[in-house]
Design an enzyme around this catalytic site. Structure first.
Site, mmCIF file in Angstrom:
data_model
loop_
_atom_site.group_PDB
_atom_site.id
_atom_site.type_symbol
_atom_site.label_atom_id
_atom_site.label_comp_id
_atom_site.label_asym_id
_atom_site.label_seq_id
_atom_site.Cartn_x
_atom_site.Cartn_y
_atom_site.Cartn_z
ATOM 1 N N LYS A 34 -11.570 -2.103 -40.499
ATOM 2 C CA LYS A 34 -10.779 -3.329 -40.318
ATOM 3 C C LYS A 34 -10.385 -3.927 -41.672
ATOM 4 O O LYS A 34 -9.219 -4.267 -41.914
ATOM 5 C CB LYS A 34 -11.605 -4.339 -39.501
ATOM 6 N N THR A 42 -13.963 -10.059 -37.203
ATOM 7 C CA THR A 42 -13.969 -9.269 -38.444
ATOM 8 C C THR A 42 -15.184 -9.719 -39.260
ATOM 9 O O THR A 42 -15.264 -10.883 -39.661
ATOM 10 C CB THR A 42 -12.669 -9.523 -39.226
ATOM 11 N N VAL A 63 -7.858 -14.162 -30.816
ATOM 12 C CA VAL A 63 -8.299 -12.815 -30.437
ATOM 13 C C VAL A 63 -9.034 -12.831 -29.101
ATOM 14 O O VAL A 63 -8.800 -11.990 -28.226
ATOM 15 C CB VAL A 63 -9.191 -12.233 -31.556
ATOM 16 N N LYS A 117 4.493 -16.493 -40.184
ATOM 17 C CA LYS A 117 5.415 -15.405 -39.848
ATOM 18 C C LYS A 117 6.097 -15.750 -38.531
ATOM 19 O O LYS A 117 5.657 -16.685 -37.845
ATOM 20 C CB LYS A 117 4.690 -14.064 -39.790
ATOM 21 N N ARG A 131 -1.798 -21.288 -40.734
ATOM 22 C CA ARG A 131 -2.909 -21.116 -41.678
ATOM 23 C C ARG A 131 -2.455 -20.289 -42.892
ATOM 24 O O ARG A 131 -1.895 -19.214 -42.736
ATOM 25 C CB ARG A 131 -4.095 -20.438 -40.969
ATOM 26 N N CYS A 184 -5.882 -13.971 -41.439
ATOM 27 C CA CYS A 184 -6.598 -12.705 -41.666
ATOM 28 C C CYS A 184 -6.423 -12.136 -43.070
ATOM 29 O O CYS A 184 -7.413 -11.979 -43.787
ATOM 30 C CB CYS A 184 -6.156 -11.669 -40.642
ATOM 31 N N GLY A 234 0.432 -14.818 -45.387
ATOM 32 C CA GLY A 234 -0.467 -15.931 -45.072
ATOM 33 C C GLY A 234 -1.235 -15.583 -43.816
ATOM 34 O O GLY A 234 -1.518 -14.410 -43.568
ATOM 35 N N PHE A 266 -7.064 -5.060 -34.191
ATOM 36 C CA PHE A 266 -5.945 -4.842 -35.130
ATOM 37 C C PHE A 266 -4.663 -5.533 -34.681
ATOM 38 O O PHE A 266 -3.596 -5.286 -35.242
ATOM 39 C CB PHE A 266 -5.687 -3.340 -35.296
ATOM 40 N N LEU A 267 -4.736 -6.378 -33.646
ATOM 41 C CA LEU A 267 -3.492 -6.971 -33.145
ATOM 42 C C LEU A 267 -2.832 -7.856 -34.194
ATOM 43 O O LEU A 267 -3.489 -8.383 -35.088
ATOM 44 C CB LEU A 267 -3.753 -7.776 -31.867
HETATM 45 P P1 NAD Z 1 -9.755 -18.652 -33.870
HETATM 46 O O1 NAD Z 1 -10.174 -19.636 -34.886
HETATM 47 O O2 NAD Z 1 -8.397 -18.718 -33.267
HETATM 48 O O3 NAD Z 1 -10.807 -18.693 -32.652
HETATM 49 C C1 NAD Z 1 -12.181 -18.704 -32.792
HETATM 50 C C2 NAD Z 1 -12.754 -19.433 -31.602
HETATM 51 O O4 NAD Z 1 -14.183 -19.362 -31.622
HETATM 52 C C3 NAD Z 1 -12.399 -20.923 -31.589
HETATM 53 O O5 NAD Z 1 -11.783 -21.256 -30.363
HETATM 54 C C4 NAD Z 1 -13.740 -21.617 -31.736
HETATM 55 O O6 NAD Z 1 -13.821 -22.856 -31.088
HETATM 56 C C5 NAD Z 1 -14.666 -20.577 -31.132
HETATM 57 N N1 NAD Z 1 -16.076 -20.753 -31.472
HETATM 58 C C6 NAD Z 1 -16.609 -21.083 -32.681
HETATM 59 N N2 NAD Z 1 -17.956 -21.181 -32.566
HETATM 60 C C7 NAD Z 1 -18.255 -20.887 -31.280
HETATM 61 C C8 NAD Z 1 -19.469 -20.832 -30.547
HETATM 62 N N3 NAD Z 1 -20.640 -21.081 -31.138
HETATM 63 N N4 NAD Z 1 -19.419 -20.515 -29.232
HETATM 64 C C9 NAD Z 1 -18.230 -20.264 -28.639
HETATM 65 N N5 NAD Z 1 -17.056 -20.313 -29.282
HETATM 66 C C10 NAD Z 1 -17.063 -20.629 -30.582
HETATM 67 O O7 NAD Z 1 -10.012 -17.231 -34.515
HETATM 68 P P2 NAD Z 1 -9.224 -15.876 -34.204
HETATM 69 O O8 NAD Z 1 -7.935 -15.874 -34.940
HETATM 70 O O9 NAD Z 1 -9.251 -15.617 -32.744
HETATM 71 O O10 NAD Z 1 -10.178 -14.835 -34.948
HETATM 72 C C11 NAD Z 1 -11.423 -14.437 -34.412
HETATM 73 C C12 NAD Z 1 -11.920 -13.253 -35.212
HETATM 74 O O11 NAD Z 1 -11.016 -12.146 -35.040
HETATM 75 C C13 NAD Z 1 -11.999 -13.497 -36.714
HETATM 76 O O12 NAD Z 1 -13.087 -12.796 -37.232
HETATM 77 C C14 NAD Z 1 -10.688 -12.911 -37.232
HETATM 78 O O13 NAD Z 1 -10.800 -12.506 -38.558
HETATM 79 C C15 NAD Z 1 -10.517 -11.724 -36.316
HETATM 80 N N6 NAD Z 1 -9.142 -11.280 -36.116
HETATM 81 C C16 NAD Z 1 -8.125 -12.178 -35.985
HETATM 82 C C17 NAD Z 1 -6.824 -11.721 -35.769
HETATM 83 C C18 NAD Z 1 -5.670 -12.682 -35.645
HETATM 84 O O14 NAD Z 1 -4.515 -12.234 -35.710
HETATM 85 N N7 NAD Z 1 -5.891 -13.967 -35.443
HETATM 86 C C19 NAD Z 1 -6.550 -10.348 -35.708
HETATM 87 C C20 NAD Z 1 -7.612 -9.463 -35.819
HETATM 88 C C21 NAD Z 1 -8.904 -9.935 -36.021
#
Ligand code: NAD
Length: 453
Positions: free
Chosen positions: A205, A121, A11, A322, A329, A261, A258, A150-151
């Site tokens: 969300k 989230t 994200v 997907k 994951r 999220c 899966g 929401f992506l």
């Molecule tokens: P991700 O695991 O891909 O990325 C999280 C990043 O945060 C990692 O690179 C990690 O190293 C970094 N991080 C952790 N602790 C840190 C710190 N103290 N300082 C700096 N960086 C730090 O996670 P994601 O898929 O990008 O999801 C992020 C959030 O967005 C989550 O809450 C998720 O639920 C939400 N979200 C994800 C998606 C999706 O499709 N992946 C969609 C909507 C919302």
């Protein structure tokens, strides 16, 4: 605007790249040194259509920067986005460890007028707690807003730049105006900017993900019912989907959802419901149906081979949770791989993007094919977990020639039973009668007039 993006994962990187692309000055920060080193060298660590090009272009234009130093990223920022992971804790709730560690570190560097925006989230009430914590740590009022994302992985850039809507949770008019300005390039009359309370934004969300997951578990339960009752879920799906109150979206039967999220968000919302004295019955059922659905295709494989499974070789197409992503994951394929390895089956796996991630998890326990066809060579059958489009367009005679026997277990209903019958396959799918299996009635040959939808 000058933006700091804390957390450069899926994200954070997509959001940072898109904001840079619309003309902002964005610095992405992460504690993962290897990831930041890669990005600094111009390598994008995840597969997402269009992302690598956008990142490189904006780095070249000096609008997108990467660092591991929070102080550097936050210095002079007008907006500080928090996009760190919020994975599932052992009790099913959201683990906010990363978020609180960022908030603690942030307080020392936060410019006085910066708006802190929570994009991760997070459970309802977290924005209010972030506000309280920053106030304690900085000894002043800090503006905090919620901006859930929401992506969809696989279409992240399109989803971000052409959002159905943008939701923000704000306590002040200023925060709302600044964020609306930031999103202006992506807004249209039919793609509105919706400002609400932080609590409603946080809930929005979870409610969106819970509803989408519910649709998937619902159609999967109906698929299992169809199979028992000798119906065909694809025909039923067409029958309901043209009803404008229902539609087709997220009502495709398969082997379960899966990703990073849906599973965790459904469980976290159920935990929140229980903390507030409610049972979260639908949410718990959705999660349970999904966990069982991930086993359905492997059950069919075990039933087909009976006691004769040990030492067999199966080709497995599709490992990502997907298509259009390399993310594995909570992928249904993992359940299949674990169960079949336990039964002593040799697995030759292929995914257009996720082979490397699966190799990192399973090492030499699996054989890795570099093409879909290579995976088939001398295998006793093929199992499909992910609906990549390259799997839809196959030469069935080539598939048949490579397999030891013409046997397909299709977890995504990619093919028509009639087509499979014509090519002489034994074919199992989801929510439809198998083809070429003794004792099972062949469905009526009417597929050609009911293809639409
Ligand atoms: P991700 O695991 O891909 O990325 C999280 C990043 O945060 C990692 O690179 C990690 O190293 C970094 N991080 C952790 N602790 C840190 C710190 N103290 N300082 C700096 N960086 C730090 O996670 P994601 O898929 O990008 O999801 C992020 C959030 O967005 C989550 O809450 C998720 O639920 C939400 N979200 C994800 C998606 C999706 O499709 N992946 C969609 C909507 C919302």
């Amino acid at each position: 605007m000058k933006i700091a993006m804390v957390g450069t994962g899926y994200v954070g990187l997509v959001t940072g790249a898109c904001f840079a692309n619309s003309g902002n000055d964005v610095t992405c920060v992460d504690i993962d040194k290897a990831k930041i080193e890669k990005l600094t060298r111009g390598e994008v660590p995840i597969f997402e259509p269009g992302l690598a090009e956008m990142v490189l272009q904006n780095v070249e234009m000096d609008r997108l920067h990467f660092t591991t130093d929070l102080a550097v990223a936050v210095a002079n920022a007008e907006i500080v986005y928090l996009a760190v992971g919020t994975p599932q804790a052992s009790d099913g709730s959201a683990d906010l460890g990363a978020l609180w560690s960022v908030v603690a570190g942030l307080a020392r560097h936060l410019p006085p007028t910066a708006i802190t925006v929570v994009k991760s989230t997070v459970p309802v009430g977290t924005n209010a707690k972030v506000y309280e914590r920053l106030r304690e740590l900085t000894d002043r009022d800090c503006e905090v807003a919620s901006n859930p994302e929401f992506l969809k992985e696989g279409a992240a850039i399109d989803d971000f730049t052409e959002p159905d809507r943008v939701v923000v949770g704000v306590r002040s008019r200023r925060a709302s105006e600044v964020l609306e300005e930031l999103y202006r390039p992506f807004l249209q009359p039919d793609r509105p900017f919706l400002a609400m309370s932080p609590e409603s934004a946080e809930l929005t969300k979870y409610v969106a993900n819970a509803l989408l997951s519910t649709k998937i578990s619902f159609i999967n339960e109906m698929a299992n019912l169809c199979e028992r009752m000798e119906g065909d879920i694809n025909e039923v799906r067409r029958g309901i989907g043209y009803d404008q109150r229902i539609g087709f979206a997220f009502l495709a039967p398969g082997v379960g959802y899966g990703g990073s999220c849906f599973p965790k968000d459904v469980r976290a919302l159920a935990c929140m419901a229980e903390e507030h004295g409610l049972k979260g019955q639908i949410l718990r059922a959705v999660d349970e149906v999904n966990s069982l659905q991930k086993h359905v295709l492997t059950d069919k494989i075990e039933q087909h081979f009976g006691d004769d499974l040990l030492g067999r070789t199966l080709a497995v197409w599709g490992l990502a949770f997907k298509p259009q992503t390399d993310d594995i994951r909570e992928a249904p394929a993992l359940v299949m791989i674990d169960r079949l390895l336990e039964r002593g089956v040799n697995l030759r796996v292929f995914d257009p993007e996720a082979n490397a991630n699966i190799r990192a998890l399973y090492g030499d326990k699996l054989q890795y094919a570099s093409t879909a066809l290579e995976a088939l060579n001398d295998a006793d059958g093929l199992a499909i977990n992910t609906e990549w489009s390259e799997f839809r367009q196959v030469e069935f005679e080539t598939v048949k020639a490579r397999l030891k026997s013409p046997l397909i277990f299709d977890g995504r209903n990619l093919y028509e039973p009639d087509q499979m019958r014509r090519h002489g396959f034994v074919y199992y799918s989801i929510g439809r009668l198998p083809v070429g299996v003794r004792g099972k009635r062949a469905p009526a040959d009417c597929a050609s007039v009911t293809q639409n939808g």
